[in-house]
Design an enzyme around this catalytic site. Sequence first.
Site, PDB file in Angstrom:
ATOM      1  N   SER A 195       0.798  -1.212   0.000  1.00  0.00           N
ATOM      2  CA  SER A 195       0.000   0.000   0.000  1.00  0.00           C
ATOM      3  C   SER A 195       0.836   1.270   0.000  1.00  0.00           C
ATOM      4  O   SER A 195       1.519   1.550  -0.969  1.00  0.00           O
ATOM      5  CB  SER A 195      -0.960  -0.041   1.182  1.00  0.00           C
ATOM      6  OG  SER A 195      -2.170   0.571   0.817  1.00  0.00           O
ATOM      7  N   LYS A 237     -18.122  19.156  10.652  1.00  0.00           N
ATOM      8  CA  LYS A 237     -16.955  19.350  11.513  1.00  0.00           C
ATOM      9  C   LYS A 237     -16.717  18.166  12.444  1.00  0.00           C
ATOM     10  O   LYS A 237     -15.579  17.859  12.776  1.00  0.00           O
ATOM     11  CB  LYS A 237     -17.125  20.643  12.336  1.00  0.00           C
ATOM     12  CG  LYS A 237     -15.871  21.067  13.081  1.00  0.00           C
ATOM     13  CD  LYS A 237     -14.724  21.350  12.128  1.00  0.00           C
ATOM     14  CE  LYS A 237     -13.473  21.759  12.859  1.00  0.00           C
ATOM     15  NZ  LYS A 237     -12.325  21.906  11.955  1.00  0.00           N
TER      16      LYS A 237
END
Length: 331
Positions: free
Chosen positions: A118, A170
């Site tokens: 990865s 948020k």
Amino acid sequence: MAQKNGFFKKLIIIILVFIGIGALLKAGSGMLGEQEKTLSAKNTILHLEMNGVILNGKRFLKNLKKYSEDNRVKAVVININSPGGSVGPSQEIYHEIKKVRDELKKPVVCVTTGVMASGAYYSAVACDKIVVAPGALVGSIGVIMEFANLEKLYDWAKVSRYSITSGKFKDSGAEYRPMREDEKNLFQNMINEVYAQFKGTVAKERKLKDDVVSEYADGRVFTGATAVKVGFADQEGFFDDAVSLAAELAKLGKDYDVFEVPKKKMSIFDFGGREGEDDLNSLVEFADVLKGKAAIAAGITPGVNMESAVKYLLRSQYLNQPLYMMPGYWE
């Protein structure tokens, strides 16, 4: 009481004196170490290691920049054993390896006998050549974000959590409530964007067709032998083979030395320095966990340390941040 205070004052003075002496010894030994371990051969192959989860890569990048710019270094071999890590640092390492190739015109060879997966593979495709042991684990091209909903656990513990935000996204990924559908779409779009960057970089650097990359870029891990067959690595081999290949690319023949960057030894005197910042944070984090575990074992309500202990036990330190990883959080 006065006698006890006097004792503690003396103890503090003694500790400070030892820290001062230790710092001086460390500085002196550091300078001596630099004199003893320097590049000496005219033709040198720089050997760097990239191990563990990639969370910032600062130390690796510092060594890469410092030594690769030396005129005596003609090639670089990077020994990788990493399952991946954060997207940004993996891309930064890729970028800096490319600079060594493109700007300094020095060949770079990556090699693994363990794991090159990865984010580590993202970094490695910047190398001129990738050498892999036949049984190594390579690939895992993909991106993941991990989240956990601990709402029921908080209910069980009679803990109520909430947030006051400036916008609806948020607190996205918060572990104390279910994720909304618009939040899932937001994160999925981010994943898709970074995934496209990953696939595009692999296709470009490995000179593979997009359909070939797409076929195999589903998060799967190859053996080294398979990675070579499908074009995700160049040849089977080990560290010595990578060094020989780097020497060949740099046209050094047999006249070269391999320089291994000296490993930094951590001590208590490193704890105030910036370079050991990550190690220190890990130690502090682990100390909090231990305090939480000790309090739980003793039947004492541990307060904020309970959260550290819960996160450690659930392996969720990096969940809900959000922190997209390649391939994700590895223990």
